[in-house]
Scaffold this motif. Structure first.
Motif, PDB file in Angstrom:
ATOM      1  N   GLN A 100       0.806  -1.219   0.000  1.00 40.35           N
ATOM      2  CA  GLN A 100       0.000   0.000   0.000  1.00 40.35           C
ATOM      3  C   GLN A 100       0.841   1.272   0.000  1.00 40.35           C
ATOM      4  N   ASP A 101       2.091   1.150   0.455  1.00 43.36           N
ATOM      5  CA  ASP A 101       2.951   2.324   0.547  1.00 43.36           C
ATOM      6  C   ASP A 101       3.310   2.898  -0.821  1.00 43.36           C
ATOM      7  N   VAL A 102       3.250   2.060  -1.865  1.00 46.13           N
ATOM      8  CA  VAL A 102       3.615   2.557  -3.198  1.00 46.13           C
ATOM      9  C   VAL A 102       2.446   3.242  -3.889  1.00 46.13           C
ATOM     10  N   LEU A 103       1.225   2.979  -3.440  1.00 45.60           N
ATOM     11  CA  LEU A 103       0.043   3.458  -4.158  1.00 45.60           C
ATOM     12  C   LEU A 103      -0.020   4.979  -4.325  1.00 45.60           C
ATOM     13  N   PRO A 104       0.331   5.778  -3.295  1.00 44.09           N
ATOM     14  CA  PRO A 104       0.278   7.236  -3.505  1.00 44.09           C
ATOM     15  C   PRO A 104       1.181   7.726  -4.632  1.00 44.09           C
ATOM     16  N   TYR A 105       2.181   6.929  -5.003  1.00 41.39           N
ATOM     17  CA  TYR A 105       3.136   7.358  -6.031  1.00 41.39           C
ATOM     18  C   TYR A 105       2.759   6.880  -7.430  1.00 41.39           C
ATOM     19  N   VAL A 106       1.728   6.035  -7.521  1.00 44.43           N
ATOM     20  CA  VAL A 106       1.344   5.506  -8.833  1.00 44.43           C
ATOM     21  C   VAL A 106      -0.130   5.702  -9.173  1.00 44.43           C
ATOM     22  N   LEU A 107      -0.964   6.050  -8.208  1.00 47.07           N
ATOM     23  CA  LEU A 107      -2.398   6.129  -8.461  1.00 47.07           C
ATOM     24  C   LEU A 107      -2.777   7.176  -9.498  1.00 47.07           C
ATOM     25  N   GLN A 108      -1.893   8.142  -9.745  1.00 49.39           N
ATOM     26  CA  GLN A 108      -2.182   9.130 -10.777  1.00 49.39           C
ATOM     27  C   GLN A 108      -2.292   8.487 -12.159  1.00 49.39           C
ATOM     28  N   TYR A 109      -1.733   7.263 -12.310  1.00 49.19           N
ATOM     29  CA  TYR A 109      -1.796   6.563 -13.585  1.00 49.19           C
ATOM     30  C   TYR A 109      -2.984   5.604 -13.661  1.00 49.19           C
ATOM     31  N   SER A 110      -3.759   5.510 -12.595  1.00 45.52           N
ATOM     32  CA  SER A 110      -4.835   4.510 -12.536  1.00 45.52           C
ATOM     33  C   SER A 110      -5.966   4.802 -13.510  1.00 45.52           C
ATOM     34  N   THR A 111      -6.133   6.045 -13.914  1.00 47.89           N
ATOM     35  CA  THR A 111      -7.222   6.395 -14.828  1.00 47.89           C
ATOM     36  C   THR A 111      -6.761   6.488 -16.282  1.00 47.89           C
ATOM     37  N   LYS A 112      -5.498   6.170 -16.537  1.00 47.67           N
ATOM     38  CA  LYS A 112      -4.990   6.211 -17.900  1.00 47.67           C
ATOM     39  C   LYS A 112      -5.603   5.070 -18.723  1.00 47.67           C
ATOM     40  N   LYS A 113      -5.793   5.327 -20.016  1.00 46.85           N
ATOM     41  CA  LYS A 113      -6.419   4.338 -20.894  1.00 46.85           C
ATOM     42  C   LYS A 113      -5.428   3.311 -21.413  1.00 46.85           C
ATOM     43  N   GLN A 114      -4.135   3.580 -21.239  1.00 46.60           N
ATOM     44  CA  GLN A 114      -3.108   2.614 -21.604  1.00 46.60           C
ATOM     45  C   GLN A 114      -2.410   2.113 -20.342  1.00 46.60           C
ATOM     46  N   GLU A 115      -1.880   0.898 -20.421  1.00 43.07           N
ATOM     47  CA  GLU A 115      -1.118   0.386 -19.291  1.00 43.07           C
ATOM     48  C   GLU A 115       0.197   1.147 -19.173  1.00 43.07           C
ATOM     49  N   HIS A 116       0.512   1.577 -17.962  1.00 42.56           N
ATOM     50  CA  HIS A 116       1.770   2.246 -17.659  1.00 42.56           C
ATOM     51  C   HIS A 116       2.582   1.349 -16.733  1.00 42.56           C
ATOM     52  N   PHE A 117       3.802   1.021 -17.140  1.00 38.18           N
ATOM     53  CA  PHE A 117       4.684   0.190 -16.321  1.00 38.18           C
ATOM     54  C   PHE A 117       5.640   1.126 -15.589  1.00 38.18           C
ATOM     55  N   ILE A 118       5.629   1.051 -14.271  1.00 39.84           N
ATOM     56  CA  ILE A 118       6.340   2.015 -13.425  1.00 39.84           C
ATOM     57  C   ILE A 118       7.272   1.279 -12.473  1.00 39.84           C
ATOM     58  N   SER A 119       8.470   1.809 -12.300  1.00 44.70           N
ATOM     59  CA  SER A 119       9.414   1.259 -11.330  1.00 44.70           C
ATOM     60  C   SER A 119       9.648   2.270 -10.213  1.00 44.70           C
ATOM     61  N   ILE A 120       9.681   1.775  -8.997  1.00 45.14           N
ATOM     62  CA  ILE A 120      10.025   2.582  -7.836  1.00 45.14           C
ATOM     63  C   ILE A 120      11.362   2.055  -7.319  1.00 45.14           C
ATOM     64  N   TYR A 121      12.407   2.846  -7.476  1.00 46.79           N
ATOM     65  CA  TYR A 121      13.760   2.439  -7.103  1.00 46.79           C
ATOM     66  C   TYR A 121      14.055   2.863  -5.669  1.00 46.79           C
ATOM     67  N   LEU A 122      14.675   1.959  -4.908  1.00 46.15           N
ATOM     68  CA  LEU A 122      14.882   2.171  -3.482  1.00 46.15           C
ATOM     69  C   LEU A 122      16.351   1.979  -3.107  1.00 46.15           C
ATOM     70  N   ASN A 123      16.748   2.636  -2.022  1.00 49.40           N
ATOM     71  CA  ASN A 123      18.096   2.415  -1.502  1.00 49.40           C
ATOM     72  C   ASN A 123      18.086   1.248  -0.517  1.00 49.40           C
ATOM     73  N   GLY A 124      19.197   1.040   0.167  1.00 47.08           N
ATOM     74  CA  GLY A 124      19.307  -0.091   1.081  1.00 47.08           C
ATOM     75  C   GLY A 124      18.338  -0.038   2.248  1.00 47.08           C
ATOM     76  N   ALA A 125      17.866   1.151   2.590  1.00 46.22           N
ATOM     77  CA  ALA A 125      16.905   1.312   3.682  1.00 46.22           C
ATOM     78  C   ALA A 125      15.466   1.301   3.182  1.00 46.22           C
ATOM     79  N   HIS A 126      15.280   0.958   1.906  1.00 53.62           N
ATOM     80  CA  HIS A 126      13.963   0.929   1.262  1.00 53.62           C
ATOM     81  C   HIS A 126      13.336   2.317   1.176  1.00 53.62           C
ATOM     82  N   GLU A 127      14.174   3.338   1.096  1.00 53.43           N
ATOM     83  CA  GLU A 127      13.713   4.699   0.886  1.00 53.43           C
ATOM     84  C   GLU A 127      13.677   4.977  -0.609  1.00 53.43           C
TER      85      GLU A 127
END
Length: 220
Positions: A100-127
């Motif tokens: 659920q923590d990733v959803l605020p960073y990707v939900l803006q794409y939820s209404t798009k008519k095409q599939e958007h593939f998104i990566s969330i890159y993290l450091n060693g502390a998962h930041e």
């Protein structure tokens, strides 16, 4: 040259209902302030929004300046707002602990008519280090290759990552293609020493986590 300005009701509604009320395009309209006779502000904001989703951050300013109706002042205003958001996010040390923590960073794409593939890159502390749209596909499939996915991970010195994509249909269950692609990407991540923490499929109202459903395997 005659200019078209932001409709007053957007600003008034934002003041009344809060800054989370406007859509991404409406936020851009407020930043831009006005368009031109040939390119109304709504159209200009839409072009900027599409470019932000698809363009590398380092190349964005140059690409913004090529849009009809954009000048240096408007382009720099957009970049300043984006950079401030990036710095604010870093300063908050946002950590990804649950799907659920990733959803605020990707939900803006939820209404798009095409599939958007998104990566969330993290450091060693998962930041969060970076949120990147890797691919924009069709209404039913977003094509992605390990090369596309891991280039920015290596470039940004990411230790781990979460991959996400939207389902325009609203149904979040993974397809056979989703499962096969995830398996291939897990193998690629292992070879590079990057931990692929989860694959999250999302819509405006729901999500599906591969990790929560024990689908982060490689022998499919």
């Amino acid at each position: 040259m005659m200019k078209t300005k932001v409709k007053p009701n957007i600003r008034e509604l934002t003041i009344d209902r809060g800054i989370s009320y406007p859509t991404d395009t409406e936020l851009l309209m407020m930043i831009l302030g006005s368009g031109t006779k040939q390119t109304p502000v709504e159209e200009l904001a839409g072009k900027v929004s599409d470019l932000i989703l698809s363009c590398d951050y380092e190349k964005l300013l140059t690409r913004l300046l090529k849009i009809n109706g954009m000048g240096k002042s408007k382009a720099l205003s957009i970049m300043a707002a984006l950079e401030l958001g990036k710095r604010s996010s870093r300063s908050q040390n946002v950590k990804i602990k649950h799907p659920q923590d990733v959803l605020p960073y990707v939900l803006q794409y939820s209404t798009k008519k095409q599939e958007h593939f998104i990566s969330i890159y993290l450091n060693g502390a998962h930041e969060i280090l970076q949120v990147k749209v890797n691919s924009i596909g069709t209404a039913t499939q977003a094509i992605i290759t390990p090369r596309d996915l891991f280039f920015d991970a290596i470039k940004g010195d990411a230790s781990s990552m979460v991959i996400c994509h939207n389902h325009p249909s609203g149904k979040c269950n993974p397809s056979e293609h989703d499962i096969k692609t995830t398996s291939q990407l897990i193998e690629g991540a292992k070879l590079l020493g990057i931990d692929l923490l989860d694959h999250v499929i999302f819509s405006a109202k729901d999500y599906f986590s591969f990790r929560e459903n024990n689908l982060l395997f490689t022998d499919c």
